[in-house]
Design an enzyme around this catalytic site. Structure first.
Site, mmCIF file in Angstrom:
data_model
loop_
_atom_site.group_PDB
_atom_site.id
_atom_site.type_symbol
_atom_site.label_atom_id
_atom_site.label_comp_id
_atom_site.label_asym_id
_atom_site.label_seq_id
_atom_site.Cartn_x
_atom_site.Cartn_y
_atom_site.Cartn_z
ATOM 1 N N HIS A 168 0.866 -1.180 0.000
ATOM 2 C CA HIS A 168 0.000 0.000 0.000
ATOM 3 C C HIS A 168 0.900 1.226 0.000
ATOM 4 O O HIS A 168 1.674 1.417 0.943
ATOM 5 C CB HIS A 168 -0.905 -0.002 1.226
ATOM 6 N N GLU A 207 -7.194 -12.565 5.845
ATOM 7 C CA GLU A 207 -6.178 -11.984 6.742
ATOM 8 C C GLU A 207 -6.729 -12.141 8.154
ATOM 9 O O GLU A 207 -6.282 -12.983 8.914
ATOM 10 C CB GLU A 207 -5.931 -10.512 6.362
HETATM 11 N N1 ADE Z 1 -4.890 -1.314 4.189
HETATM 12 C C1 ADE Z 1 -3.562 -1.169 4.336
HETATM 13 N N2 ADE Z 1 -3.017 -2.301 4.811
HETATM 14 C C2 ADE Z 1 -4.031 -3.193 4.940
HETATM 15 C C3 ADE Z 1 -4.110 -4.544 5.350
HETATM 16 N N3 ADE Z 1 -3.038 -5.235 5.778
HETATM 17 N N4 ADE Z 1 -5.322 -5.130 5.399
HETATM 18 C C4 ADE Z 1 -6.402 -4.456 5.017
HETATM 19 N N5 ADE Z 1 -6.387 -3.199 4.608
HETATM 20 C C5 ADE Z 1 -5.205 -2.560 4.569
HETATM 21 ZN ZN ZN Z 2 -2.639 -5.133 2.457
#
Ligand code: ADE
Ligand code: ZN
Length: 338
Positions: free
Chosen positions: A21, A202
């Site tokens: 990101h 995640e």
């Molecule tokens: N935005 C930035 N990093 C993120 C992540 N690890 N999971 C979800 N959204 C994000």
């Molecule tokens: Zn991410």
């Protein structure tokens, strides 16, 4: 292989980064510089104080600071500087190709135009290719904790950019925001030629990975580590060679796993999955791409051959053409032999 040898080997290994990101590369020093330039007050005394605040308990506790940090990004030049600084670092780590995310809605919600963020990022990616030879495919990520209508508006804003934006992603708070909510937006995006990817598995359950594949047509799963809880899903991901963009240091910092030694990376590799290693939000999680390779290697006893396999996978899982992939993989093999 001794540690310094492994470090030098990993640093020089040609590789790609597919889960990054751009807003997550905002180092505290740049945060202060941009805050000064734009006259934005920061609730911290120093860069050290910012870093001291980075003690996360879960994804949301990180997102709160990550979105707050974005307040310093105002002008096109700010987005340029952010992106160019990341590429300059990657040039020192033998990174040849990047497919970074940015979150347009984080900026449009603050009154920063879609064009301001996008133009600055694209200009830096072009200059990065000219100056460092790093190729790129930009992915705009929709915030899944905002309504699908907002994602649809973002997709419309992107129309004038055509293929300069290569893909769409889905990020932000995962649990309670299933992929199915974005099925219609992704259908339009796919029809317009965007490559679809999505964060899934995640913090969210394996069903969100299945949903990302079935409802969104995702061609790559970001994170995806929780797939191991569903053997039939693992078999499907292996069969279809769906890449997972795994982020070891991120998973430790956001407490997806307790320790790096307990990280499922090796189990994912042993299952035959197409796994890549990435940094996610390196300014917040204590390491850039090579740091992630090295930390995983140390804690999970990965061999030099394992690192080569991960580097090859980073190109195979990319959106480069088959010809470009083959050339980069040949470069990895040549490096490994020398
Ligand atoms: N935005 C930035 N990093 C993120 C992540 N690890 N999971 C979800 N959204 C994000
Ligand atoms: Zn991410």
């Amino acid at each position: 292989m001794t540690d310094p040898d492994l470090r030098a080997f990993a640093l020089g290994l040609p590789k790609a980064e597919l889960h990054l990101h751009l807003e997550g590369t905002l180092e505290p020093e740049l945060m202060f510089a941009l805050a000064g330039r734009n006259g934005i007050p920061l609730p911290y005394e120093s860069a050290g104080a910012v870093r001291a605040a980075y003690d996360f308990t879960d994804l949301q506790s990180f997102l709160d600071l990550y979105y707050a940090g974005c307040a310093v990004l105002v002008t096109e030049q700010d987005f340029y500087d952010l992106t160019y600084a990341y590429l300059a670092r990657m040039a020192d780590e033998a990174v040849r190709h990047v497919e970074p995310f940015y979150d347009p809605q984080t900026h449009t919600a603050r009154g920063v135009a879609f064009e301001t963020a996008t133009d600055g990022i694209l200009r830096a990616l072009e200059d990065g290719e000219r100056d460092f030879g790093i190729t790129s495919r930009l992915i705009m990520s929709f915030l899944r904790d905002l309504p699908a209508e907002s994602a649809a508006a973002t997709l419309e804003a992107a129309r004038p950019y055509g293929a300069r934006i290569a893909g769409v992603g889905l990020d932000s708070a995962e649990v309670g925001h299933p992929p199915e909510d974005f099925a219609a937006v992704y259908a339009v995006a796919r029809q317009r030629g965007y490559r679809p990817v999505a964060h899934a598995g995640e913090e969210g359950p394996p069903a969100y990975i299945t949903g990302a594949l079935d409802a969104l047509g995702a061609q790559r799963i970001d994170h995806g580590v929780r797939c191991l809880e569903d053997p039939a899903l693992v078999a499907r991901l292996v069969r279809d060679r769906v890449p997972l963009t795994v982020c070891p240091l991120s998973n430790v910092r956001l407490r997806v796993v307790d320790t790096l030694g307990a990280h499922p990376l090796r189990r994912l590799m042993d299952a035959g999955l197409l796994v890549t290693v990435n940094s996610d939000d390196p300014a917040y999680f204590g390491g850039y791409l090579t740091d992630n390779y090295l930390a995983a290697a140390r804690e999970l006893r990965l061999t030099r051959e394992d690192l080569v396999r991960l580097a090859e996978a980073s190109f195979e899982a990319s959106f480069l053409s088959e010809h470009e992939k083959a050339a980069r993989i040949a470069e990895v093999r040549e490096y490994a032999r020398s």
